[in-house]
Design a protein around this motif. Structure first.
Motif: not given
Length: 171
Positions: A13-22, A32-48
């Motif tokens: 499930d790792v590849p799909d989890l990576n896409v989902l979380v990021n 599009k969602g209300w849980t975004s951290e994009a205004d607070l943080l750049g870069g990625i949230r996780t990786d494979e």
């Protein structure tokens, strides 16, 4: 009726989890969602590699939420002494506000009760007021403890000074 399942993720499930979380936490898609951290943080949230390491840790379980065979949510649970640490609660931006986060939280709480943990704990970025309020409506309370945001680009690149509050719910 849509087939819904909550089960433990595996290394497949790792590849799909990576896409989902990021997609839910960072970048344009997250807005599009209300849980975004994009205004607070750049870069990625996780990786494979990070997800792989989590799944290889015997104290960690990642629950995945699927609808009709599609991964639309997940949450990580880590045994930390008498507590169960909840992290990475994720719902696809296109599927938010449909109760998926509540169902994942309920599944985590059920595991905590069955395994007789004292509480579920988590850290939330202090400026995420809507998210803190969402957890408070579900019985989580700030403990008064604060933790620094990690100075590690693997967790994102802060666009402002950030810190966490620790929240918990006794189960």
């Amino acid at each position: 009726m849509t087939l819904i399942s909550i089960s433990s993720a595996t290394e497949q499930d790792v590849p799909d989890l990576n896409v989902l979380v990021n997609s839910a936490y960072r970048g344009e898609s997250s807005k599009k969602g209300w849980t975004s951290e994009a205004d607070l943080l750049g870069g990625i949230r996780t990786d494979e590699a990070g997800l792989q390491a989590m799944l290889q840790n015997p104290n960690v379980t990642i629950l995945k939420y699927e609808e009709a065979g599609q991964l639309v949510g997940c949450v990580s649970l880590e045994k930390k002494g008498q507590n169960l640490y909840l992290g990475m609660l994720t719902v696809s931006p296109d599927a938010q506000a449909n109760g998926i986060g509540k169902r994942l939280l309920a599944a985590a709480e059920q595991i905590a009760i069955e395994k007789q943990y004292r509480a579920i704990t988590m850290t939330v970025i202090t400026v995420r007021h809507e998210l803190i309020a969402w957890y408070e409506r579900r019985g989580y309370r700030a403990t008064g403890e604060k933790q620094p945001f990690p100075d590690d680009p693997r967790f994102g690149l802060p666009k402002q000074p950030l810190e966490f509050i620790v929240m918990e719910k006794v189960v």
